[in-house]
Design a protein around this motif. Structure first.
Motif, mmCIF file in Angstrom:
data_model
loop_
_atom_site.group_PDB
_atom_site.id
_atom_site.type_symbol
_atom_site.label_atom_id
_atom_site.label_comp_id
_atom_site.label_asym_id
_atom_site.label_seq_id
_atom_site.Cartn_x
_atom_site.Cartn_y
_atom_site.Cartn_z
ATOM 1 N N GLY A 121 -1.272 -8.453 -6.927
ATOM 2 C CA GLY A 121 -1.827 -7.179 -6.462
ATOM 3 C C GLY A 121 -3.313 -7.133 -6.781
ATOM 4 O O GLY A 121 -3.864 -8.087 -7.356
ATOM 5 N N PRO A 168 0.803 -1.228 0.000
ATOM 6 C CA PRO A 168 0.000 0.000 0.000
ATOM 7 C C PRO A 168 0.838 1.282 0.000
ATOM 8 O O PRO A 168 1.996 1.269 0.393
ATOM 9 C CB PRO A 168 -0.781 -0.107 1.316
ATOM 10 N N THR A 169 0.185 2.345 -0.445
ATOM 11 C CA THR A 169 0.753 3.683 -0.311
ATOM 12 C C THR A 169 0.297 4.188 1.055
ATOM 13 O O THR A 169 -0.900 4.144 1.354
ATOM 14 C CB THR A 169 0.213 4.598 -1.435
HETATM 15 P P1 AMP Z 1 -3.019 1.384 -2.835
HETATM 16 O O1 AMP Z 1 -2.613 1.798 -1.462
HETATM 17 O O2 AMP Z 1 -4.176 2.143 -3.391
HETATM 18 O O3 AMP Z 1 -1.815 1.320 -3.780
HETATM 19 O O4 AMP Z 1 -3.546 -0.130 -2.734
HETATM 20 C C1 AMP Z 1 -2.829 -1.193 -2.154
HETATM 21 C C2 AMP Z 1 -3.406 -2.487 -2.634
HETATM 22 O O5 AMP Z 1 -4.789 -2.590 -2.273
HETATM 23 C C3 AMP Z 1 -3.367 -2.685 -4.149
HETATM 24 O O6 AMP Z 1 -3.051 -4.043 -4.437
HETATM 25 C C4 AMP Z 1 -4.778 -2.380 -4.582
HETATM 26 O O7 AMP Z 1 -5.116 -3.030 -5.772
HETATM 27 C C5 AMP Z 1 -5.556 -2.944 -3.416
HETATM 28 N N1 AMP Z 1 -6.908 -2.364 -3.275
HETATM 29 C C6 AMP Z 1 -7.220 -1.052 -3.119
HETATM 30 N N2 AMP Z 1 -8.568 -0.894 -2.986
HETATM 31 C C7 AMP Z 1 -9.103 -2.151 -3.025
HETATM 32 C C8 AMP Z 1 -10.440 -2.662 -2.943
HETATM 33 N N3 AMP Z 1 -11.490 -1.867 -2.737
HETATM 34 N N4 AMP Z 1 -10.604 -4.004 -3.034
HETATM 35 C C9 AMP Z 1 -9.565 -4.833 -3.216
HETATM 36 N N5 AMP Z 1 -8.278 -4.417 -3.311
HETATM 37 C C10 AMP Z 1 -8.040 -3.094 -3.220
#
Ligand code: AMP
Ligand code: ZN
Length: 468
Positions: free
Chosen positions: A227, A29-30
């Motif tokens: 991911g 995650p970010t």
């Molecule tokens: P991010 O912090 O937005 O880069 O997300 C981190 C991880 O969470 C990535 O693998 C995204 O694809 C996943 N992700 C974000 N939102 C969702 C969601 N609503 N359902 C499933 N996976 C998610």
């Protein structure tokens, strides 16, 4: 063992790059806020994938990063009047707490993007040397069209992408040679954190971070890259282009992606504002319930989050835990040691549930069916574990429950284990009190245990306890 490879769009038999080993990279995650339960889905799903490979006897190297430099982190830092580093450090700490509460195993390595800039700069330089990248006024771009396979993961048509990106070129927002090109390095803006590079003081693009971290910790060719499905394009498409262009090798053999967690059938996301944090859910439920809820669905199916489904998940998990508790209670009290003839006949049934479980997991990690196999085991156990059962039979049941649940990261005999530990501590305290001739205290401890249904027996071998 089969898994669905986004790259080939088919279920493929898993054959590791190197026999007996699995190298997995999961985009992390970010970190600019508490993680939401959508972010928790890939964590839980790919932790389960990892656990299943371990169960199958593989040596698993599991790397998952934190993206700790990004526009959103900088925005949050400005809003709070603190440094970007303070924001990212704070939320990494909180995220690790959430992950532990969801029983997600710590990664073999957890790289932070900001600590890996050197590898990124090196990779960008290699891409420039190979003419896969070019520099304009301190910004470095990847020449997407030069990478022949560009679009192979997402199946995107380059001409459609070209049309979508043209407006940027026309408006002069950037100076790319081609609308498809993407950023590898960007110069800093006023007040932003920056690192030195041959092109400008600045920071890496998001995609190059994962290419470089995966290479450093897992090597040039890995088994699985994973991911959420939103990462297929552009993030993973670009990672493939960068890594394969720089290393001259296939990057990842299998690409696996989880579907989204939705709320009211709409994508849950920070930007839409319709999300629950893991912490909010933890205030209401043990996070084992959240984990169980996620695993009751197949990871490639969209999953809708609701209070009713969480309640159902809690009831389901309780059913398994109660069955295990019952087995443990019977075991503590039975006088039969060895398997009875009837139990010997039943053993193959227990093996049957294990086979069902493995078949489900072998079929693209079908955790929903794997959970069903555990439910069947619970039904079987409730029927056949009785006051007359043997220790051997009850042990077999308990071990099977624990073995299968552990693959799903579910702790089903925690209550009893904690209880046993607490009881031992109290017994020790009672022994100390007796040694000090504080008999009133010793009696008090005995009564306290009795009030919890624990009976103590003073024997020649020491103090023994059983449930009343
Ligand atoms: P991010 O912090 O937005 O880069 O997300 C981190 C991880 O969470 C990535 O693998 C995204 O694809 C996943 N992700 C974000 N939102 C969702 C969601 N609503 N359902 C499933 N996976 C998610
Ligand atoms: Zn990534």
């Amino acid at each position: 063992m089969k898994l669905y490879n986004t790259l080939s769009r088919t279920k493929e038999t898993f054959v590791p790059v190197e026999a007996g080993k699995v190298k997995i990279y999961v985009c992390g995650p970010t970190v600019y806020n508490f993680i939401h339960i959508g972010n928790a889905r890939p964590m839980i799903v790919f932790d389960t994938v990892r656990r299943y490979f371990i169960y199958k006897g593989y040596d698993v190297n599991f790397v998952s990063n934190f993206t700790d430099i990004d526009d959103k982190i900088i925005q949050e830092a400005i809003a709070e009047g603190v440094t970007a580093e303070e924001i990212s450090k704070r939320y990494i700490k909180e995220c690790l707490i959430d992950m532990a509460s969801m029983n997600v195993l710590p990664s073999t390595t957890t790289p932070l993007a900001t600590e890996e800039i050197c590898g990124m700069v090196e990779m960008i330089q290699t891409l420039i040397n190979k003419s896969f990248a070019y520099q304009k006024n301190g910004t470095v771009y990847f020449r997407a069209r030069k990478f022949e396979d560009y679009g192979k993961l997402s199946g995107k048509n380059l001409d459609d992408l070209q049309t979508g990106g043209r407006s940027l070129l026309v408006s002069g927002v950037d100076e790319k040679e081609d609308a498809l090109d993407f950023v590898l390095w960007k110069p800093k803006k006023e007040g932003e954190p920056a690192w030195e590079s041959p092109w400008s003081a600045g920071r890496p693009g998001w995609h190059i971070e994962c290419s470089a971290m995966s290479k450093k910790y897992l090597g040039e060719e890995i088994d699985i890259h994973a991911g959420g499905e939103d990462l297929v394009f552009p993030h993973h498409e670009n990672e493939i282009a960068q890594s394969e262009a720089a290393n001259g090798k296939r990057f990842a053999k299998y690409w696996i992606h989880n579907a989204f967690l939705n709320i009211d059938n709409r994508k849950m996301s920070k930007s839409e504002g319709n999300f629950f944090t893991v912490r909010e859910v933890a205030a209401k439920y043990d996070l084992q319930v959240l984990r169980f809820f996620m695993l009751c669905a197949h990871y490639r199916s969209p999953l809708n989050f609701s209070e009713a489904l969480m309640k159902a998940a809690k009831a389901g998990l309780d059913r398994i835990i109660t069955a295990v508790d019952n087995v443990k209670f019977l075991k503590d009290n039975t006088k039969v040691i060895a398997l009875t003839d009837k139990e010997k006949e039943l053993l193959c049934k227990i093996d049957g549930f294990v086979v069902e479980f493995e078949q489900a997991m072998d079929d693209d990690f079908n955790t929903a069916d794997a959970v069903t196999a555990i439910f069947e085991l619970a039904k079987f156990s409730n029927k056949h574990a009785t006051g007359g059962s043997s220790v051997a039979f009850l042990n077999m049941l308990q071990e099977t429950f624990v073995k299968l649940s552990d693959v799903l990261g579910l702790i089903v005999d925690k209550k009893a284990d904690m209880l046993a530990k607490d009881i031992e501590l109290l017994i020790e305290a009672r022994q100390d009190a007796r040694k000090n001739k504080d008999f009133a205290k010793a009696d008090e401890i005995r009564d306290e245990l009795l009030s919890q249904g624990i009976v103590l027996e003073d024997t020649r071998e020491g103090v023994k306890w059983k449930k009343a």
